[in-house]
Enzyme design. Structure first.
Site, mmCIF file in Angstrom:
data_model
loop_
_atom_site.group_PDB
_atom_site.id
_atom_site.type_symbol
_atom_site.label_atom_id
_atom_site.label_comp_id
_atom_site.label_asym_id
_atom_site.label_seq_id
_atom_site.Cartn_x
_atom_site.Cartn_y
_atom_site.Cartn_z
ATOM 1 C CB CYS A 2 0.210 29.520 0.751
ATOM 2 S SG CYS A 2 1.572 29.383 -0.397
ATOM 3 N NE ARG A 27 -3.450 26.211 4.184
ATOM 4 C CZ ARG A 27 -4.465 25.486 3.748
ATOM 5 N NH1 ARG A 27 -5.128 24.714 4.585
ATOM 6 N NH2 ARG A 27 -4.831 25.523 2.494
ATOM 7 C CG ASN A 100 -3.705 28.564 -0.635
ATOM 8 O OD1 ASN A 100 -2.939 27.752 -1.110
ATOM 9 N ND2 ASN A 100 -4.420 28.357 0.441
ATOM 10 N N GLY A 101 -2.130 28.609 -4.082
ATOM 11 C CA GLY A 101 -2.325 27.816 -5.303
ATOM 12 C C GLY A 101 -1.452 28.337 -6.424
ATOM 13 C CD GLU A 483 3.292 6.546 6.660
ATOM 14 O OE1 GLU A 483 3.390 6.799 5.449
ATOM 15 O OE2 GLU A 483 3.044 7.404 7.516
ATOM 16 C CE LYS A 487 5.166 10.201 8.530
ATOM 17 N NZ LYS A 487 4.056 9.765 7.724
ATOM 18 C CG HIS A 506 14.765 -9.473 -7.401
ATOM 19 N ND1 HIS A 506 15.112 -10.576 -8.129
ATOM 20 C CD2 HIS A 506 13.749 -9.853 -6.584
ATOM 21 C CE1 HIS A 506 14.321 -11.598 -7.785
ATOM 22 N NE2 HIS A 506 13.492 -11.175 -6.833
ATOM 23 C CE LYS A 605 -1.090 17.363 8.539
ATOM 24 N NZ LYS A 605 -0.393 16.095 8.798
HETATM 25 O O1 M6R Z 1 -3.820 15.562 3.095
HETATM 26 P P1 M6R Z 1 -3.424 14.360 2.318
HETATM 27 O O2 M6R Z 1 -3.620 13.088 3.020
HETATM 28 O O3 M6R Z 1 -4.041 14.335 0.943
HETATM 29 O O4 M6R Z 1 -1.858 14.531 2.078
HETATM 30 C C1 M6R Z 1 -1.137 13.656 1.282
HETATM 31 C C2 M6R Z 1 0.342 13.802 1.506
HETATM 32 O O5 M6R Z 1 0.758 15.088 1.139
HETATM 33 C C3 M6R Z 1 0.720 13.549 2.965
HETATM 34 O O6 M6R Z 1 0.310 12.297 3.381
HETATM 35 C C4 M6R Z 1 2.244 13.672 3.141
HETATM 36 O O7 M6R Z 1 2.879 12.638 2.461
HETATM 37 C C5 M6R Z 1 2.575 13.652 4.638
HETATM 38 N N1 M6R Z 1 3.409 14.762 4.960
HETATM 39 C C6 M6R Z 1 3.270 12.434 5.059
HETATM 40 O O8 M6R Z 1 3.621 12.451 6.395
#
Ligand code: M6R
Length: 610
Positions: A2, A27, A100-101, A483, A487, A506, A605
C-alpha cells in the site's frame, strides 16, 4: 504494501496527492481513495482498481481542499472493493485514516468496539484502527496527538498510518509503527508525506525519514515525537536529491524493459560505489567486523523472492572465495535459534521494507548476530536496523518484477565474499584484484547479451502458448533457474518451476511431454557435461528445449530446439549473464499475452505485510 500520500499547504491537495499516488502505485493497485478537507467538511472519494479509475470516476469535478490524505491499496484484510478501500472513517465520521501494514490484534480491538456499540461497514483492520482511536479519544477526552501517543503502542504488528480529525482540521498526525514514511517540505510551507522518498520529487526540497517509533504532527510546521518517551525530538532534515528521470519510462514501453536494459549501468554504479577509493567503502565499513569475519564458521543469508535467489547464488561465492558455508533462509522461515552472538547475517532486500525480512533481521539481531544489509533504498527500515548497510546503486526499481536490483545484489555479494576471502587468507590479493577486474567487465558483456533481445522476442512468440515451463540448472545455474521461473510466473501468469537439473530425474521428469518446454541454464562451466545429460533425458521424452549457453558446440546445437548464446566469463560470474535472457523472455511472453507487465495482478513491489 500500500502507498500513502498526504498533503497540507497552500495549493489544492487533490492533484498533488493523485500524482504522488500514481508514483506509489507499484506498492499496491487494487483500489484507491482520497479524503479532502475543505471549509469544515471532509469528503472521501474511493474507487476499486488503479488510481486512474479514481481519476476517471471523479471526471471533470476537481475536488477541493488544501489538506488531504490518499492511499493506494494492496488488499490484506477484506476484498478489493470500494468499501474496503482507504481512507476509512470513524463511525461518527470525525476521523479519517489511511494505513499501511497490518494490525495483528485487530480481533481483540474489534470485540471491545462491538461491546461499545460500534458497527463496521467493511472488513478491514484499518476501519477497526480508526474506530479504536476514535473510541479512546472520546473515552479519555484527548486531542488527536494525545490519543495517538497514548494508544499507538497498544497496536501489534508493523504499520504506518496518517490520520485527520475534522474537529482539529488544520493538521495531520502520522505514526510509524514499522514501515516507511517520508515527510517532504516544499516551497511556501507545503508538506507532502509519502511512503517512498522518490514520490516526493518535484514537490519537496527537504526530507525527513519518519522512523519506526516516531509520531509527527504536521500543520504548517512539523513536530516529531518519540512514541516511547512521549517527548519531542529534533531530527535532522536532509536535502532531497532526486533524479526525476529515473521515475519515468522514457522511450521504453514498460519499466521492466527499461530496468533490464539499465543493468549495465546499475552494476557499474554499484561496483564503483563500493570499491572506488582505497581503502574502498566496502573495506571501511566492514573493517570493524574484520576479526569476526576471519573467525566465522558460517554465514546466514536472509531474504525473500528474487533477493533470496541472489542469496542462493552467493552461497557459491562465499564457498568458493572465502571457504565459508552459507545458510540461505527464506526470511519468513528463519529460525532465530540458528544464529547467535559472533554470527554474521546478511539481509538482502531491494526495498528495505519487506516485512518478513525486517522481522527476521530483528530476531537475528536480538539473538546477538551482526547484520549486514544489502539494500537499494537508502534510509529504508532495513538500513536503519543493520549494523552495516551496503547500498546497491540500481536506482529506483519501479517494475514489480525485480531485475536490475538482482544483478546489483549479485555484484555487492561477490565483492563482499571476495573481501571476506582475502581477510580469511583464502583468496590472495592478486586473485581478488583479478576477479574484481572481471566483474568490472561484466556490464560490457551484459550489453552484448541485450543484443539478443530481438531473437528472444521471436522465441517468446514461438513458446507463448505453453501452459507450463521448467527451468533447469546446476550450481549457480540452479538459483538462476528459479529466478527465471519466478519472472515468468510474475509477469506472464504462466506456471513455471525452477529446478535443480540433477534433481529433475527424481520426480519432476514425469511432467515432460512434447508440450512442456524446458529452459536450460547451460554455460560452459564445471556442470556442463552433466547438464548435457539432463538435457538429453528431457529430449528422450520429447520435451522442447531452449538452452542458454556460453560456447555453442555441435552437441548442444544438435540437441536443443533453440539456443541463446552469452559471452564467456569466469564461471562464478555466469549468473550475471544467464539471468538476462530469462528476464527478457519473461517480458516478451507477458507482452504477447497482454498482461499488466509493470503491475502484475495480485502483486505489489514492497511486501510490507507478513
Ligand atoms: O524488496 P525485497 O527485495 O525485499 O523484495 C523481496 C521480494 O518481495 C521480491 O524480490 C519479489 O519476489 C519480486 N517481485 C520478484 O520479482
Amino acid at each position: 504494501m500500500c502507498g500513502i500520500a498526504a498533503y497540507i499547504g497552500e495549493k489544492n491537495a487533490y492533484p498533488i496527492i493523485l500524482e504522488a499516488l500514481k508514483r506509489l502505485e507499484y506498492r499496491g493497485y487494487d483500489s484507491a481513495g482520497i479524503t479532502l478537507y475543505n471549509e469544515g467538511k471532509t469528503t472521501i472519494y474511493k474507487e476499486t482498481g488503479a488510481i486512474v479509475q479514481l481519476e476517471k470516476s471523479l471526471g471533470k469535478q476537481s475536488p477541493k481542499g488544501k489538506i488531504g490524505i490518499g492511499h493506494t491499496r494492496w488488499a490484506t484484510h477484506g476484498a478489493a472493493t470500494a468499501i474496503n478501500a482507504h481512507p476509512h472513517h470513524s463511525q461518527d465520521k470525525r476521523l479519517s485514516l489511511v494505513h499501511n501494514g497490518t494490525i495483528l490484534n485487530h480481533y481483540i480491538l474489534k470485540e471491545d468496539l462491538l461491546a461499545n456499540n460500534f458497527s463496521f461497514y467493511g472488513e478491514t483492520d484499518t476501519e477497526i484502527l480508526v474506530n479504536y482511536l476514535s473510541h479512546q479519544q472520546k473515552k479519555e477526552n484527548l486531542n488527536l496527538l494525545e490519543t495517538v501517543l497514548r494508544n499507538a503502542g497498544k497496536l501489534e504488528g508493523r504499520s504506518v498510518f496518517v490520520i485527520h480529525d475534522k474537529q482539529d482540521p488544520e493538521k495531520l498526525i502520522a505514526c510509524n509503527l514499522g514501515g516507511d514514511l517520508f515527510i517532504g517540505k516544499g516551497k511556501g510551507k507545503q508538506i507532502l508525506l509519502c511512503s517512498d522518498k522518490n514520490a516526493l520529487a518535484g514537490y519537496a526540497d527537504k526530507v525527513l525519514n519518519l522512523l519506526p517509533g516516531m509520531v509527527a504532527v504536521i500543520d504548517k510546521h512539523c513536530h516529531i515525537f518519540d512514541l516511547n518517551t512521549q517527548t519531542e525530538l529534533n531530527p535532522e532534515w536532509d536535502k532531497l536529491k532526486l533524479n526525476s528521470e529515473a521515475l519515468e519510462k522514457g522511450t521504453y514501453p514498460h519499466f521492466m524493459l527499461k530496468e533490464i536494459f539499465e543493468q549495465e549501468t546499475a552494476i557499474s554504479q554499484t561496483i564503483k560505489h563500493l570499491t572506488k577509493t582505497s581503502p574502498n567503502r566496502l573495506e571501511l565499513v566492514l573493517e570493524p567486523y574484520r576479526r569476526t569475519i576471519t573467525r566465522l564458521r558460517k554465514i546466514t543469508i536472509i531474504a525473500c523472492g528474487t533477493s533470496w535467489h541472489a542469496g542462493l547464488v552467493a552461497k557459491h561465492f562465499f564457498n568458493e572465495l572465502a571457504d565459508l558455508p552459507v545458510y540461505c533462509e527464506y526470511a519468513s522461515e528463519f529460525m532465530p535459534n540458528d544464529v547467535g552472538s559472533g554470527d554474521l547475517v546478511i539481509a538482502i532486500s531491494q526495498s528495505g521494507s519487506t516485512a518478513d525480512t525486517l522481522q527476521a533481521v530483528q530476531a537475528a539481531k536480538d539473538a546477538g548476530a551482526t547484520i549486514i544489509s544489502i539494500c537499494n533504498v537508502d534510509g529504508s527500515a532495513i538500513t536503519n536496523l543493520a549494523n552495516v548497510s551496503l547500498l546497491t546503486k540500481a536506482g529506483p526499481e519501479i517494475g514489480v518484477a525485480s531485475t536490475k536490483a538482482f544483478t546489483t545484489q549479485l555484484a555487492a555479494l561477490l565483492l563482499i565474499a571476495s573481501q571476506c576471502g582475502e581477510w580469511r587468507g583464502y583468496l590472495s590479493p592478486n586473485k581478488k584484484k583479478a576477479l574484481w577486474q572481471e566483474l568490472k567487465n561484466i556490464p560490457i558483456k551484459i550489453k552484448e547479451v541485450l543484443r539478443s533481445n530481438p531473437k528472444i522476442a521471436e522465441l517468446a512468440q514461438k513458446y507463448q502458448t505453453a501452459n507450463n515451463f521448467l527451468y533447469l540448472g546446476r550450481g549457480t545455474g540452479f538459483p538462476i533457474a528459479m529466478e527465471g521461473a519466478l519472472k515468468l510466473k510474475e509477469v506472464s501468469y504462466i506456471h513455471a518451476e525452477g529446478l535443480s537439473a540433477g534433481e529433475m530425474k527424481h520426480g519432476s521428469i514425469a511432467l515432460i511431454d512434447e508440450k512442456m518446454p524446458s529452459l536450460f541454464i547451460a554455460p560452459k562451466d564445471e556442470h556442463y557435461d552433466k547438464i548435457m545429460n539432463n538435457l538429453l533425458e528431457i529430449k528422450a521424452r520429447h520435451g522442447k528445449i531452449i538452452a542458454i549457453t556460453s560456447e555453442t558446440d555441435k552437441q548442444i546445437e544438435a540437441e536443443a530446439d533453440d539456443i541463446i548464446s552469452i559471452p564467456t566469463c569466469p564461471k562464478l560470474l555466469y549468473p550475471f549473464l544467464t539471468v538476462v535472457p530469462l528476464q527478457l523472455f519473461a517480458y516478451h511472453v507477458a507482452l504477447l499475452r497482454g498482461t499488466n507487465i509493470d503491475k502484475p495482478r495480485n502483486l505489489a513491489k514492497s511486501v510490507t505485510v507478513e
